[in-house]
Design a protein around this motif. Structure first.
Motif, short mmCIF file in Angstrom:
data_model
loop_
_atom_site.label_atom_id
_atom_site.label_comp_id
_atom_site.label_asym_id
_atom_site.label_seq_id
_atom_site.Cartn_x
_atom_site.Cartn_y
_atom_site.Cartn_z
N GLU A 333 11.37 11.30 10.40
CA GLU A 333 10.33 10.33 10.70
C GLU A 333 9.24 11.01 11.52
O GLU A 333 9.49 11.98 12.24
N PRO A 363 4.43 12.20 8.85
CA PRO A 363 5.16 11.65 7.70
C PRO A 363 4.73 12.29 6.39
O PRO A 363 3.67 12.91 6.29
N THR A 383 5.44 3.78 -0.02
CA THR A 383 5.81 4.15 1.34
C THR A 383 5.31 3.07 2.28
O THR A 383 4.19 2.59 2.15
N ASN A 385 4.07 1.39 5.91
CA ASN A 385 3.06 1.80 6.89
C ASN A 385 1.97 2.66 6.27
O ASN A 385 1.45 3.56 6.91
N VAL A 425 -0.05 7.82 5.22
CA VAL A 425 0.91 7.06 6.03
C VAL A 425 0.67 7.36 7.50
O VAL A 425 0.41 8.51 7.87
N THR A 426 0.76 6.34 8.34
CA THR A 426 0.73 6.53 9.79
C THR A 426 2.08 6.13 10.36
O THR A 426 2.65 5.11 9.96
N GLU A 427 2.59 6.93 11.28
CA GLU A 427 3.90 6.66 11.86
C GLU A 427 3.99 7.30 13.24
O GLU A 427 3.82 8.51 13.39
N ASN A 428 4.20 6.45 14.24
CA ASN A 428 4.38 6.93 15.63
C ASN A 428 3.26 7.86 16.07
O ASN A 428 3.50 8.88 16.72
#
Length: 564
Positions: A333, A363, A383, A385, A425-428
């Protein structure tokens, strides 16, 4: 004469300048009590009815005290006690004058013992001598002294203000370092045990000596005796302890001398832990291997790498020794993460040491499937987010696919126009690389068909054939069977348009879902069907802008008969 004696004592106390406020019935009134209750006993005689005084020093230098007085014969005659309606307790020193005064009514129902609890109003220096004066009065306001022997005075010496505690839930905190720390406590502690606590930020060896102590125990928590040791006087201390907080319980011996513990802490040498990321650039992409090599050098010979754990993802070890581990880290992640390296000291009671290293992951780019139908498009982004930027009308606009089906539907697109999109995608706090593509909308003009000719017609009879029996995926037997015979007819179609496709209008001419580069008016293809000669077949012709993503325009259909 007794009254003159009392007046003389009162002059000594300097009542005119030092009289204090009455603190009735208060015990441990103010300040943090950090000392044990220490008792000084006296021999009760006719001239000294005081049995003892208990006191403990406070952090502000003052004392909490309990004065024990035996109010009985021979110290006080019954007739004298019966006359008393009140009493006054005064505590003073020659230098400070009165440091406490208490008045109270006297109840003859309890003639045996009076325990008077007080607190000093000013600090008392250790080893300072102070006096306690007790007198009986005929009235509760303490204005007239009882005739006959009705007062007494005794001297006490203030103990050293030892920082000790007899409360298991409030131990005294001590700080241990590489220099010797001396912990000193008084003789005559009333309670059985005295409690200390200390914290080790890292594993260490504690060494030292004790004297004046019967036994001691060391715990790694108040109610968990994991580490314990007992000693007698002059026993040497040598503890190997992991990092943590400890409770030290001391049971002083029945000695007239102070007890002493001398302790020092020597940190355990875990060595230096380093990591080599094998040239990886951060943030790395989720799902791709991040190589690493962890080494520990310069430590105690017992130190070795026990485990390696990432906060996200997994670890695949490719080789390892006691002091070196190589492998790959697989991120799962996006975000900032840590790789924890745990060390142990084999056969030594130092626990584990955790060393953390930081790394980051972005990601993976989202997978997409685009469908373009005429002048609209649907983009499925597989996917969560995820976001999509679409270049439309000369600018980028950001969209978020539906949370229900991860689909983005674009409407109002112009015909015969190129568009671009980039999905990510954007994640954390991290963004993936763009999955960027270009697509076209269809040309609005329909093809104009001049003729469709059928040629090279061929019919072939296909006989029946035997299909052997088999076991299916569920383990059931499927019997063999014969297929039916049929006729396969193949032919060529030659489609001629009345005019060339408009320039730039399309990339392909699509005939019965077969794509041809749009060059000229004539296009030939091979087709087939199951059946005999003479069947009418439909021929669909349209323009398409993109072979991979569709963008097919409206079709023109005609039927032709297949015959030789």
């Amino acid at each position: 004469m007794e009254e003159n004696k009392i007046i003389f004592q009162m002059k000594k106390l300097k009542f005119a300048v030092m009289i204090c406020a009455v603190l009735f019935g208060l015990w441990f009134m103010s300040g943090d009590v950090s000392a044990a209750t220490i008792r000084q006993k006296k021999t009760s005689t006719k001239t000294n009815p005081v049995s003892y005084i208990d006191y403990s020093s406070r952090a502000d230098g003052k004392y909490d005290m309990t004065v024990g007085v035996y109010l009985e014969d021979p110290a006080f005659k019954r007739a004298t006690l019966n006359k008393a309606k009140g009493y006054k307790l005064t505590i003073y020193t020659e230098d400070e004058g009165v440091i406490f005064e208490k008045k109270d009514g006297y109840n003859t129902d309890s003639l045996d013992f009076r325990s008077i609890k007080v607190s000093s109003t000013v600090p008392v220096q250790p080893n300072k001598t102070f006096s306690v004066l007790f007198a009986l009065y005929t009235d509760a306001e303490c204005t007239t002294v009882v005739s006959g022997y009705s007062f007494m005075e005794e001297e006490f010496t203030a103990p050293a203000a030892y920082n000790i505690s007899t409360d298991k839930n409030a131990p005294v905190s001590i700080s241990l370092g590489e220099s010797v720390q001396e912990i000193k406590g008084p003789a005559g502690v009333q309670e059985t045990y005295v409690y200390y606590t200390f914290t080790l930020k890292d594993a260490a060896t504690i060494t030292g000596s004790v004297s004046g102590i019967g036994t001691y125990d060391i715990y790694n928590a108040i109610d968990n005796r994991e580490y314990t040791d007992n000693c007698s006087s002059e026993t040497a201390i040598n503890w190997n302890l992991p990092a943590g907080t400890y409770l030290l319980i001391v049971n002083p011996s029945a000695s007239t001398e102070d007890y002493i513990m001398k302790l020092k802490s020597t940190p355990f040498n875990w060595g230096t832990v380093n990591i080599d990321w094998g040239g990886a650039q951060f943030p790395c992409t989720v799902g791709k291997n991040i190589p690493f090599t962890v080494t520990v050098t310069g430590g105690d010979s017992s130190v070795e790498i026990f485990n390696i754990t990432p906060s996200s993802g997994g670890v695949e070890k490719t080789s390892e020794t006691k002091t070196t581990v190589k492998g790959n880290l697989i991120g799962r992640e996006g975000g900032d993460h840590t790789l924890s390296v745990y060390l142990i000291a084999n056969f030594k009671n130092f626990g584990q040491k955790e060393v953390k290293f930081s790394y980051s992951c972005k990601p993976e780019s989202p997978s997409c499937k685009l469908t373009v139908v005429k002048n609209a498009a649907s983009l499925n982004v597989y996917t969560k987010n995820s976001y999509v930027d679409v270049y439309k009308d000369g600018k980028w606009s950001t969209y978020k696919p539906s949370d229900y089906d991860n689909c983005l539907k674009l409407t109002g697109l112009k015909a015969n126009t190129q568009y671009k999109y980039r999905a990510y995608v954007t994640e954390n706090g991290y963004t993936s690389d763009y999955n960027q593509q270009t697509f076209y909308t269809a040309h609005k003009e329909k093809p104009s068909i001049k003729s469709i000719k059928v040629s090279k017609v061929k019919s072939v009879k296909v006989p029946r054939r035997w299909v052997s029996g088999y076991y299916d995926v569920s383990g059931h037997w499927r019997s063999g069977y014969y297929t039916k015979p049929y006729t396969q007819t193949t032919y060529k179609l030659t489609v001629t348009l009345k005019k060339n496709p408009p320039k730039g209008a399309s990339t392909y001419v699509v005939i019965n879902d077969q794509f041809f580069n749009a060059k000229g008016k004539k296009y030939t293809l091979t087709d087939s069907y199951i059946g005999k000669l003479g069947k009418k077949v439909k021929v669909n012709v349209r323009f398409g802008r993109d072979k991979g993503y569709g963008a097919l325009g409206n079709a023109v259909s005609k039927k032709v008969t297949v015959r030789k």
